[in-house]
Design a protein around this motif. Structure first.
Motif, PDB file in Angstrom:
ATOM      1  N   LYS A 115       0.852  -1.188   0.000  1.00 48.66           N
ATOM      2  CA  LYS A 115       0.000   0.000   0.000  1.00 48.66           C
ATOM      3  C   LYS A 115       0.888   1.239   0.000  1.00 48.66           C
ATOM      4  O   LYS A 115       1.658   1.468   0.927  1.00 48.66           O
ATOM      5  CB  LYS A 115      -0.920   0.003   1.222  1.00 48.66           C
ATOM      6  N   PHE A 116       0.777   2.029  -1.083  1.00 47.89           N
ATOM      7  CA  PHE A 116       1.591   3.218  -1.264  1.00 47.89           C
ATOM      8  C   PHE A 116       0.731   4.330  -1.859  1.00 47.89           C
ATOM      9  O   PHE A 116      -0.299   4.065  -2.494  1.00 47.89           O
ATOM     10  CB  PHE A 116       2.768   2.934  -2.207  1.00 47.89           C
ATOM     11  N   PRO A 117       1.144   5.585  -1.703  1.00 47.57           N
ATOM     12  CA  PRO A 117       0.325   6.686  -2.223  1.00 47.57           C
ATOM     13  C   PRO A 117       0.402   6.826  -3.734  1.00 47.57           C
ATOM     14  O   PRO A 117       1.433   6.548  -4.355  1.00 47.57           O
ATOM     15  CB  PRO A 117       0.909   7.923  -1.521  1.00 47.57           C
ATOM     16  N   ILE A 118      -0.712   7.258  -4.300  1.00 47.46           N
ATOM     17  CA  ILE A 118      -0.738   7.733  -5.678  1.00 47.46           C
ATOM     18  C   ILE A 118      -1.013   9.230  -5.631  1.00 47.46           C
ATOM     19  O   ILE A 118      -1.625   9.736  -4.695  1.00 47.46           O
ATOM     20  CB  ILE A 118      -1.781   7.010  -6.559  1.00 47.46           C
ATOM     21  N   TYR A 119      -0.552   9.931  -6.663  1.00 43.96           N
ATOM     22  CA  TYR A 119      -0.647  11.380  -6.725  1.00 43.96           C
ATOM     23  C   TYR A 119      -1.443  11.764  -7.975  1.00 43.96           C
ATOM     24  O   TYR A 119      -1.173  11.263  -9.068  1.00 43.96           O
ATOM     25  CB  TYR A 119       0.747  11.998  -6.771  1.00 43.96           C
TER      26      TYR A 119
END
Length: 241
Positions: A115-119
């Motif tokens: 789980k990692f951020p998207i921009y």
């Protein structure tokens, strides 16, 4: 709404996509190709086609994987696009949309699992379909590749590991390289089939450990996906008036 899922493997389930369809009272059908279930002849009887992920890529042949017919799936996707249906592709499904529209898939700069951020890009921030995403959103990932871009495609979101996380091919056709459908149960199935990837997590910048993946909360991204699907349904119904 008639929602049809193409599912490539038992462990790559529709997750929250199916939950949304059931809660909204839509008619749900499946092509579970890993069980030998056939694809529809065309998309005429479908309102929303959702093509899920899998360990394959669009270049895999039926000789390499007997139950995965990339060309047939691309033909179904092309049919849906031509008929003005809604189409959503997830991971492999996103890559197949690009291929069906003449845009070859590519390898992602980084493997991403966890789980990692998207921009959001400027196009994403300006889009009514994604106005509820905010500027940054943490979502699930489980991939090595990414979808191709047609001349008219807009990149909606990117991550540090992958420049094409969400792609809008048209107002009704979207590719999600990320996995917003994940739930704890779906994650467990993926983990059970990913020993090789996860045992080497420390070798990759964007691969989390099994414990980290299990500890993540997926509820927010699931809710955001629900709202996107509601917007897509509304847009589809408006286009059919």
């Amino acid at each position: 709404m008639r929602v049809h899922f193409v599912v490539h493997e038992s462990f790559e389930t529709p997750g929250v996509f199916e939950t949304w369809a059931m809660i909204r009272g839509h008619e749900v059908t499946f092509s579970r190709v890993y069980l030998g279930q056939e694809l529809p002849d065309s998309a005429r009887g479908i309102d929303l086609l959702i093509v899920m992920g899998g360990p394959q890529d669009p270049a895999v042949t039926t000789e390499e994987c007997a139950h995965f017919d990339s060309r047939a799936e691309q033909a179904l996707i092309a049919s849906a696009v031509q008929l003005g249906k809604g189409v959503v592709g997830v991971c492999l499904g996103a890559q197949l949309i690009g291929e069906a529209l003449g845009a070859p898939f590519a390898h992602s700069p980084e493997k991403e699992i966890g789980k990692f951020p998207i921009y959001m890009t400027d196009a994403g921030k300006a889009s009514e379909m994604f106005s509820h995403f905010g500027h940054v959103l943490e979502v699930g990932h489980w991939h090595n590749d990414m979808p191709g871009l047609t001349p008219d495609a807009e990149v909606i979101a990117w991550s540090e590991g992958c420049p094409r996380q969400i792609v809008a091919y048209s107002g009704l056709v979207y590719g999600f390289q990320c996995h917003m459908e994940l739930t704890p149960a779906v994650v467990e199935m993926l983990i059970s089939h990913s020993d090789g990837d996860l045992s080497r997590a420390a070798e990759y910048r964007f691969v989390q450990s099994t414990d980290e993946i299990r500890a993540s909360n997926y509820a927010e991204m699931n809710s955001v996906l629900f709202t996107f699907l509601d917007k897509l349904e509304h847009r589809y119904r408006q286009s059919d008036i």
